[in-house]
Write an enzyme that holds these catalytic residues in place. Structure first.
Site, PDB file in Angstrom:
ATOM      1  CD  GLU A 161      -3.095  -1.024   1.949  1.00 48.67           C
ATOM      2  OE1 GLU A 161      -3.906  -0.342   1.332  1.00 48.67           O
ATOM      3  OE2 GLU A 161      -3.323  -1.559   3.033  1.00 48.67           O
ATOM      4  CD  GLU A 188      -3.433  -6.657   3.379  1.00 46.85           C
ATOM      5  OE1 GLU A 188      -3.332  -7.402   2.387  1.00 46.85           O
ATOM      6  OE2 GLU A 188      -2.780  -5.605   3.492  1.00 46.85           O
TER       7      GLU A 188
END
Ligand code: NAD
Length: 727
Positions: free
Chosen positions: A105, A125
């Site tokens: 990210e 995730e």
């Protein structure tokens, strides 16, 4: 936690430092934010490179921090990524080896990304019950399109640098140090407009058939892990990037993240992840452990008996690029196995190619088929997978003692036989070990590793390491009948037969347990594995068949309730899928689609009449509780007898070998979430109603834990030890 250094005149370098993998903890994030702010106002820096210390970019958010929960005063990762992206100075991410989760990210917030050849990127995730919550679900589809972004975010897969370059995640890959290359790039692009490089300003590329594509993708996602929320929430977040402007998409991402975070599933999945790591750290009562024992290299292995299990084990070894000698008892069986293994390896090669990996079995000469025990003289490990028959196994191990070099390890794939008895026939009991694979062995992750009385720490360390090399998870357990997994399974299966006698049906119970999260209900599993496997074992134990003493009541053994139902089915040749009929009916032997069988229902009614069983309506609650709580009860017994060293080991075994839904964390975790007093109360109730079923009698260890106020699961092993010390 983050350093600010000069990379070149006018290029600042921010280096994240949180060894070993630069996990982004709250402290690292605060430091990073401060350095980014500093770079933005540093008049001597025209461009900025972000990298990680120790040759790694970042493994992502620190999972340990998740237990603290979402807190108001913490710096949000999303705000730091936004700060980087909004900067007027170009930021370049220099990715060494890994950029996972929050690491990726961060890189997507940068205006350019460079990586070394062996780097991998990904958003794992979903596997811990979450979604990329710092804008990843909004930026990635804008950068690489919805199909590729969904594929990464919903599965959590890692993408190698070459593929990431093709997808457009990376701008460049380099052979040399990516930090040097990033500094050069930063100097080159300094002063160029950054607008087109800010992903939040881009539109997600549209597909002509986007709506249809998304509905089809959603169907696939729902099948991925029934009942598990995170894949679907990942999908919903990516979908938002198609229909909503960036800022609204971020709000949606946050909302879905919170939903997942508070769902309970994220906690269970994170527990399952950590439980596997805890289980790897084995320790024996004499103090030998994973820390002190040295694994030996397995350069060449052998597999004896190439039936269902042997074939899968051969394929698993070859996939790990370990040369294998594959041995059968006669030419006919050898040829059958050769064909089956070849076909399976071809399918696996194709699958590996699709993942960008290579496997050339011919070039590497990894396989040698033989009938000759002499071919085993130079192997480092033998795994025996012949029939479940102690006499035969002893015969084989006796031969192995003669032909194998003295340092070779001897493993047995037995499902329940005594490892010490097998070892006793050899000239090297310290090198004999149980290597219990699960079917299909080239797919299933679990190897239950059983140490006998004499098994050496070196043998344990060697098989634990081999499991890792094969991409599997090894869990060490004590030697006893059925080890850990099959003991729990027997308890569960026993209840399913009793409930069937009392009025339920295979269809009803399978549905209830599949809704709980098992991929297959108990009767479908039984048909798939073959009813004959358990039948042979029960014949061996004298519970049925010719060795059953005359006059034994049909539904009792040693004064305890016993269901002869599966035995009777086997006597009628109903072994499950392999014979085309078992609890269900199949269109042909080997058929896969289970259909309700009127014959079976008629038979069941007659069986109840013959045995004078009055049926009743059984609630869904009772079915679930008796099946699951009896299994959990067995788990407490196994813990108290130190057959498994910790609840994490039982949970890892049950998730990876027996299809327990990962998002429910394993049976012992599930028990601790339901609450031990509740489990105890229910077991007491069912035990009172069924005094002839000892497995429903609450385990003394469970009772003790409740008396102690239900201490957390991580404290259970020390309480077992305290109990043992007192005795
Ligand atoms: P299987 O009947 O499919 O295969 C056994 C193979 O061993 C046969 O191909 C047979 O020809 C061969 N064999 C027999 N005697 C031999 C000899 N003297 N020399 C060489 N080969 C010989 O059995 P399976 O289901 O693969 O089970 C093998 C072992 O694995 C058993 O101990 C079983 O309990 C255990 N196991 C089975 C499963 C399962 O799901 N099937 C799961 C875990 C463990």
């Amino acid at each position: 936690m983050a350093e600010y250094v000069r990379g070149a005149p006018e290029v600042a370098v921010i280096r994240m430092c949180n060894p070993p993998l630069n996990a982004i903890s709250d402290v690292t994030l605060r430091a990073l934010k401060e350095k980014v702010k500093h770079a933005n106002i540093d008049p001597t820096a025209k461009a900025v490179v972000i990298c990680g210390a120790n040759g790694k970019f970042s493994a992502g958010a620190d999972i340990k921090g998740f237990s603290v929960g979402i807190q108001k005063d913490t710096v949000s990762m999303e705000s730091v990524v936004a700060l980087i992206e909004k900067s007027e100075k170009p930021f370049v991410a220099a990715i060494e080896d890994i950029a996972f989760g929050g690491g990726l990210e961060l890189a997507l917030g940068c205006h350019y990304r460079i990586a070394n050849m062996k780097a991998q990127v990904g958003f794992p995730e979903v596997t811990i019950g979450l979604l990329p919550g710092a804008g990843g679900t909004q930026r990635l589809p804008r950068l690489i399109g919805v199909p590729a972004a969904l594929d990464m975010i919903v599965t959590g897969k890692y993408v190698p640098a070459t593929e990431a370059l093709k997808l457009g995640i990376l701008d460049e890959i380099v052979e040399e140090n990516p930090i040097e290359a990033a500094i050069k790039l930063a100097r080159r692009i300094s002063g160029q407009p950054l607008g087109p490089r800010r992903l939040s300003l881009k539109q997600t590329p549209q597909l002509p058939n986007m709506k249809a594509f998304l509905s089809e993708a959603l169907l696939k996602v729902k099948k991925q892990a029934p009942g598990c929320l995170s894949p679907e929430m990942c999908f919903r977040a990516v979908e938002a990037s198609v229909y909503l402007p960036f800022a609204e998409g971020i709000r949606k991402e946050k909302e879905l993240f919170r939903l997942l975070f508070t769902s309970g599933q994220a906690k269970a999945l994170q527990y399952a992840f950590l439980a596997q790591r805890i289980s790897e750290k084995w320790i024996l009562p004499n103090g030998a452990s994973w820390k002190t024992a040295s694994p030996q290299p397995i350069r060449k292995a052998a597999v004896i008996g190439l039936g269902t299990m042997g074939q899968g084990i051969v394929v698993a070894l070859v996939k790990a690029k370990i040369p294998v000698v594959a041995l059968e008892k006669d030419k006919k069986h050898l040829e059958i196995a050769r064909k089956a293994i070849k076909a399976c390896l071809e399918r696996e090669t194709l699958r590996m190619q699709q993942k960008g990996k290579t496997l050339d079995i011919h070039k590497a000469k990894l396989l040698h088929f033989t009938l000759d025990f002499g071919a085993l003289k130079d192997v480092d490990l033998v795994i025996e997978a012949v029939f479940e028959d102690m006499v035969l196994k002893k015969e084989i191990f006796c031969k192995l003692s003669e032909v194998c070099k003295p340092e070779a390890f001897l493993g047995t794939n037995t499902s329940c036989l005594d490892i010490d008895e097998i070892a006793s026939i050899t000239n090297r009991p310290q090198q004999v070990i149980g290597t219990h694979f699960f079917s299909p062995a080239h797919v299933m992750k679990l190897i239950e590793i059983i140490h006998g009385q004499h098994t050496s720490p070196t043998a344990i360390a060697t098989i634990m390491k081999l499991a890792k090399i094969m991409g599997k998870c090894g869990v060490l357990v004590e030697n006893c009948f059925g080890f850990v997994g099959n003991q729990l399974l027997n308890s569960y299966n026993e209840q399913t037969y009793f409930l069937l006698e009392e009025g339920s049906t295979p269809e009803e119970m399978d549905k209830i347990l599949e809704e709980f999260g098992f991929k297959l209900g108990p009767f479908k599993v039984s048909d798939l594995a073959g009813l004959d496997v358990g039948w042979k074992s029960r014949i061996g134990q004298g519970l049925t068949g010719a060795n059953l003493p005359l006059g034994t009541p049909p539904c009792q053994r040693d004064g305890k309730r016993y269901s002869p139902l599966p035995d009777v089915l086997c006597e009628q040749g109903r072994y499950g899928q392999k014979t085309g009929k078992g609890w269900y009916l199949y269109d042909k032997p080997g058929g896969k689609t289970a259909k309700s069988d009127p014959w079976f229902h008629n038979f069941l009614q007659n069986y109840r009449n013959v045995h004078n069983i009055t049926t009743r309506t059984i609630t869904q609650e009772e079915i679930l509780e008796r099946c699951l709580y009896s299994l959990i009860n067995e788990g407490f017994r196994i813990l108290s007898e130190e057959i498994a060293s910790c609840p994490e080991a039982i949970d890892t075994i049950y998730i990876n070998g027996y299809g327990w839904p990962r998002h429910k964390g394993g049976p012992m975790f599930y028990a601790s979430e339901i609450g031990l007093p509740q489990i105890l109360r229910k077991l007491q109730k069912y035990a009172e109603a069924n005094p002839d079923i000892p497995k429903l009698q609450p385990s003394p260890f469970l009772q003790k834990l409740v008396t102690l106020g239900s201490p957390p699961l991580k404290n259970w092993p020390s309480l077992v030890r305290a109990q043992q010390n007192k005795l």
